[in-house]
Design a protein around this motif. Structure first.
Motif, PDB file in Angstrom:
ATOM      1  N   LEU C  97       0.827  -1.212   0.000  1.00 26.00           N
ATOM      2  CA  LEU C  97       0.000   0.000   0.000  1.00 26.00           C
ATOM      3  C   LEU C  97       0.865   1.267   0.000  1.00 26.00           C
ATOM      4  O   LEU C  97       0.358   2.351  -0.252  1.00 26.00           O
ATOM      5  N   GLY C 206      -6.808   0.242  -1.166  1.00 24.71           N
ATOM      6  CA  GLY C 206      -6.741  -1.195  -0.925  1.00 24.71           C
ATOM      7  C   GLY C 206      -7.580  -1.998  -1.892  1.00 24.71           C
ATOM      8  O   GLY C 206      -8.104  -3.049  -1.559  1.00 24.71           O
ATOM      9  N   ALA C 207      -7.693  -1.520  -3.097  1.00 22.81           N
ATOM     10  CA  ALA C 207      -8.490  -2.228  -4.111  1.00 22.81           C
ATOM     11  C   ALA C 207      -7.858  -3.557  -4.471  1.00 22.81           C
ATOM     12  O   ALA C 207      -6.664  -3.770  -4.307  1.00 22.81           O
ATOM     13  N   MET C 208      -8.691  -4.423  -5.012  1.00 21.22           N
ATOM     14  CA  MET C 208      -8.178  -5.677  -5.570  1.00 21.22           C
ATOM     15  C   MET C 208      -7.642  -5.362  -6.970  1.00 21.22           C
ATOM     16  O   MET C 208      -8.297  -4.690  -7.753  1.00 21.22           O
ATOM     17  N   ALA C 213      -3.401  -5.255 -14.157  1.00 21.81           N
ATOM     18  CA  ALA C 213      -2.674  -4.088 -13.624  1.00 21.81           C
ATOM     19  C   ALA C 213      -1.697  -4.415 -12.507  1.00 21.81           C
ATOM     20  O   ALA C 213      -0.964  -3.542 -12.047  1.00 21.81           O
ATOM     21  N   VAL C 217       1.416  -2.077 -10.770  1.00 23.37           N
ATOM     22  CA  VAL C 217       1.365  -1.592  -9.388  1.00 23.37           C
ATOM     23  C   VAL C 217       2.587  -2.067  -8.609  1.00 23.37           C
ATOM     24  O   VAL C 217       3.212  -1.313  -7.866  1.00 23.37           O
TER      25      VAL C 217
END
Lengths: 215, 339, 417
Positions: C97, C206-208, C213, C217
């Motif tokens: 994160l 905190g997306a899945m 992508a 990330v």
């Protein structure tokens, strides 16, 4: 300096330029072995030295053998090894004598300070006594002194007074100052008084043994 | 804490009138308002008839109104988190954080502490998770949060199994229910009859300021409880029953019906507690036998034969005994009719 | 101001000077004195505003820090060994994160067998999690690194782990120069988050992230660490200018200018090694020392540059990769690929076994004389090992290895203490 104490050698604090004085302290959990090392290092620091103090660690357990180490030097101390060849040994608990190899590595001109009211011979240390210089194997009844001054059987600070007298590696004043920084005023005062008495005791004992002031 | 709100008695249209035409504006639900937040906006990937999506929207919209929008939500891993935030999109219109599966209570506590330190104590915190993230893997953190009385409202959306990973059993799974790890085979088909883990009562045992249970069948009740919870500080816990059509093998249109039946059988007692004592219960007007609830769910189909008659009356009997015990414990049924 | 102070206490005082806003921790040897120290400072009111939260596990500790950091507060925790492993999910979460949490790792061995003493196996278990890992050689450096850590973490949005040898540094009393609050305030500005939970400007954190992508990330996390490679020396230079002493940086060298053999290590053992190297130099052996401070990101280019003409590298490390060999060694070997340099590994100090100059001496001498051993387990009692292997070969039910070895070695030693 308490009255009546014999004058010191006058040589001043030992020169530790390029040299390290190593101390190993033995005792049992609860007797203040770790604090003793810390106090000694603070006393040395207060005199402008570099000092390093650290315990040989185990899980906290009252009564188990504990060892701590101190190095005092005129320059930065880099090594982190345990002290294997101590210049001085302080033993807070005489019952360790034949249980643990206490005297391993102590040189012929090393110092040994024992917390006991007994004679080294009675402790089975006649051999050790022949190895060391007579004024460098010293006993102090530190627990008795602690009980009398402080009311607790914790001999650590007391023994540092004896150490100061025996080795002159730190002054009694510095030991007292270190005690003052560490404990509450009342406790500090009592420990300091006990340390001072231990100091005098060692000076007198050394005088007795050698007929001369300690060097 | 204000006196327990008197439940509005809807004799003609029941308590399900989201339309609220018979109510004063102030008594209407948040959901009925055109200005509702849609904290969980449409476009997420939940299954048709998902009780959790409904429950989350209900709860968070109510919380947003109660806090005038000053709210941060912390979400555990699970269906809600997965279907609401498929990168690069999010359905959340509120400040929202997802960390891990087992730590939502602790993360929420951290958010609350930070807001306090920053002088933004007016911003409130909700932690939310499914039953897995609350009752199982999140339990240690939840208990820690309760013990510290961290200022968080923790909401458990209980669909009684680990649904997102394919319907595996959790310690919230009812006895006899089929899941992928408690198949309906052998002499004891479905989930064994264990001790259960009654989270609302465990929360009460921590004596936190507010504990309540609710279902998606009673919107007014659920919103009122969220509002009551947000009116106080300290740890608060809300346990919402949210049927899952997929995992419960039920018709998507039966979600609200099943939630209602769970309450009306006594299997899911609806009540409120403060500092460890029950202070209000939702009475059951007409108690329904547990069969009425069980027969509509494929996860219990092994208890019935193909005509719908009980094939395992022994199991059904035990479930009925559980329901009866719950009714007795909370006093959910009055002796007078129509109370 | 100079103090004769326990390492843990020096770190606690320095961390407090950094004005953390949320501190949370769970006790574990040998980090306890650090957390107790910070806790006392908060409770006395000396550090305010600060929330000190006693949590129910290490997993909760780092989780609280994650929440607090995401909500915009400067957050701190500390752990060791088993505690680090227990929070490992959260370690990766914070790294992924990009939350600028600072954590002290009081290096301690990881069980089984359970062991409370120092080695680096705990730090090594987290080396791929996306945290910056800095290793302190002395308690002075341990204190100083925390100040630099907050600055680095917050600037780059990356969590930073400050590693200090458990017991050896944490429980050692030595001289440390502690800065003043004003000095730290000048150096460390308030935390300006890159991402923050704010109802006035809501975002989802905190997306899945799926296959489309995820690589990008993750690469961005890598890019942040590569930025750290540049910033770490710059922050160290700023620190030196502000506080008047050298601490931190990517690595430092000692007597490497004309060295044929360079000893590489992390942490406090460097002190012992430097003393030994001085002694070897006096005997005419051209040995130098390379102390790595930033282990992650790994300063490969700086290592190559620091080697000069050295042809032998000896890595002394307090961890190893079971079934293979060194961990630091592997990174070092990778860094010197293509150079005419041999890399040999000395695994030493595992589980707190003291590393002594007398044991290292023959190893260094052999390397300096062109006879390096590829992999040495320092002071290994081969007899004990062979006896256990023989037991295992003889009996199926040979019993727990650790207990057999302890019995063999003698739990109460006549010679040791």
């Amino acid at each position: 300096m308490p009255e009546g104490v014999i004058e010191r050698s006058g040589a001043g604090p030992p020169d530790l330029a390029g040299r390290t004085f190593e101390v190993r302290i033995h005792g049992r959990g609860g007797q203040g072995v770790v604090t003793a090392a810390e106090l000694l290092s603070v006393a040395a620091f207060d005199e402008g030295r570099w000092a390093q103090a650290f315990p040989s660690f185990g899980s906290e357990r009252t009564g188990a053998p504990v060892v701590s180490f101190v190095r005092i030097s005129g320059s930065e101390i880099r090594t982190r090894e345990p002290v294997v060849t101590p210049d001085a040994l302080i033993v807070l608990d005489a019952t360790l004598i034949h249980q643990v190899d206490l005297f391993s590595g102590v040189a012929a001109d090393g110092y040994v300070l024992l917390n006991t009211a007994a004679d080294p011979d009675d402790l089975g240390l006649a051999d050790l006594a022949t190895r060391l210089r007579p004024e460098r194997l010293v006993t102090v009844p530190a627990t008795e002194l602690a009980l009398r001054h402080v009311g607790r059987a914790v001999p650590n600070a007391v023994l540092l007074g004896g150490f100061a007298a025996m080795t002159e590696m730190v002054s009694l004043d510095s030991v007292v100052a270190a005690i003052g920084e560490r404990f509450s005023p009342r406790v500090a005062e009592r420990n300091a008084a006990a340390a001072a008495e231990a100091f005098e005791y060692v000076v007198a004992e050394t005088w007795e043994r050698t007929g001369a002031a300690p060097d | 804490m204000t006196a327990a709100r008197q439940p509005v008695k809807f004799y003609q249209v029941g308590s399900f009138a989201v339309g609220n035409r018979l109510l004063e504006p102030a008594e209407r639900t948040v959901q009925a308002g055109p200005d509702r937040r849609n904290s969980l906006n449409s476009g997420h990937r939940a299954c048709q008839g998902c009780g959790e999506a409904l429950g989350a929207r209900y709860a968070l919209d109510a919380a947003m109104r109660a806090t005038a929008g000053r709210l941060v939500a912390v979400n555990a891993t699970g269906c809600l988190e997965v279907f609401s935030t498929p990168y690069p999109e999010t359905s959340w219109q509120i400040a929202w954080l997802h960390s891990l599966f087992g730590n939502a209570p602790a993360v929420a506590a951290g958010v609350a502490a930070a807001l306090r330190v920053k002088g933004r104590g007016d911003v409130r915190v909700i932690g939310q998770a499914g039953d897995g993230g609350t009752v199982d893997i999140g339990f240690g953190c939840l208990s820690g949060m309760f013990e510290r009385n961290d200022d968080v409202l923790f909401i458990c959306y209980d669909n009684e199994a680990y649904m997102n990973t394919g319907v595996q059993r959790s310690s919230a799974t009812p006895p006899a229910a089929r899941t992928a790890t408690t198949e309906a085979v052998g002499p004891q088909p479905g989930n064994p009859f264990g001790q259960g883990k009654d989270l609302p009562r465990l929360a009460m045992a921590h004596e936190i300021p507010y504990v309540a249970t609710a279902t998606v069948a009673d919107l007014h009740d659920l919103e009122a409880k969220v509002e009551r919870a947000m009116a106080v500080h300290g740890s608060r816990y809300l346990h919402i029953l949210v049927p899952c059509p997929l995992g419960w093998e039920a018709a998507p249109c039966d979600t609200i019906l099943l939630a209602r039946l769970a309450a009306e059988t006594g299997l899911f007692p609806v009540f409120e507690a403060e500092h460890g004592e029950v202070v209000a219960v939702s009475k059951i007007r007409r108690q329904r036998p547990v069969e009425d609830y069980l027969v509509r769910q494929g996860r219990f189909k092994h208890l019935f034969d193909e005509t719908g008659a009980p094939a395992r009356p022994d199991v059904i009997g035990r479930l009925q005994a559980m329901a009866d015990r719950s009714i007795a414990r909370y006093g959910l049924v009055d002796d007078e009719p129509g109370a | 101001m100079l103090h004769q102070i326990e390492g843990s206490k020096a770190v606690a005082e320095t961390v407090a000077l950094c004005r953390p806003e949320v501190v949370c921790a769970y006790p574990i040897s040998p980090q306890t004195h650090i957390i107790e120290g910070v806790g006392a400072i908060v409770k006395s009111g000396r550090l305010a505003p600060c929330e000190f939260i006693n949590v129910e596990s290490e997993f909760a500790a780092l989780s609280v820090a994650i929440g607090a950091s995401a909500a915009g507060a400067r957050s701190y925790t500390a752990t060791a060994s088993q505690g680090l492993l227990f929070m490992m999910e959260a370690v990766y979460n914070a790294g992924g994160l990009g939350l600028p949490i600072v954590m002290t790792l009081a290096n301690r061995a990881v069980g089984a067998p359970i062991n409370i003493w120092n080695d680096h196996s705990d730090a090594m278990s987290a080396r791929d999690a996306g945290w910056v890992q800095l290793f302190a050689e002395t308690n002075q450096e341990a204190a100083d690194l925390h100040i630099q850590a907050f600055a680095l973490a917050e600037e780059l949005s990356v969590p930073v782990m400050v590693c200090m040898d458990g017991f050896i540094l944490t429980h050692a009393v030595e001289r440390v120069d502690l800065p003043t609050q004003a000095e730290v305030d000048r150096f460390l500005p308030p935390y300006e988050p890159r991402q923050v939970l704010d109802p006035d400007d809501p975002v989802s954190i905190g997306a899945m992230v799926g296959p489309e992508a995820f690589e990008e990330v993750r690469f961005l996390a890598h890019a942040r660490q590569l930025q750290a490679l540049a910033r770490i020396p710059e922050i160290a230079a700023d620190f030196a200018a502000a506080f008047g002493r050298s601490s931190g940086g990517l690595l430092h060298t000692y007597r490497t200018e004309d060295a044929d053999t360079v000893v590489v290590a992390l942490g406090s053992v460097l002190g012992t090694i430097k003393d030994l190297v001085d002694s070897l130099r006096d005997e005419g052996l051209r040995v130098g020392v390379l102390g790595i401070t930033a282990f992650r990101p790994f300063p490969a280019a700086a290592v190559r540059a620091a080697l000069g003409g050295a042809t032998h590298l000896v890595t002394v490390e307090k961890a190893f990769s079971v079934g293979f060999g060194g961990v630091l060694s592997t990174d070092i070997a990778m860094a010197v690929t293509g150079l005419p340099v041999t890399v040999s590994t000395v695994v030493a100090g595992l589980g707190g076994r003291p590393i002594t100059a007398s044991s290292l001496r023959p190893v260094f001498v052999a390397a300096a004389q062109g006879r390096p051993e590829r992999l040495t387990f320092l002071d290994l009692d081969r007899g004990v090992v062979d006896r256990e292997l023989a037991r295992m070969a003889r009996d199926r039910r040979s019993g727990p290895t650790a207990e057999n070895v302890l019995r063999d070695v003698g739990v109460v030693a006549a010679n040791g203490f």
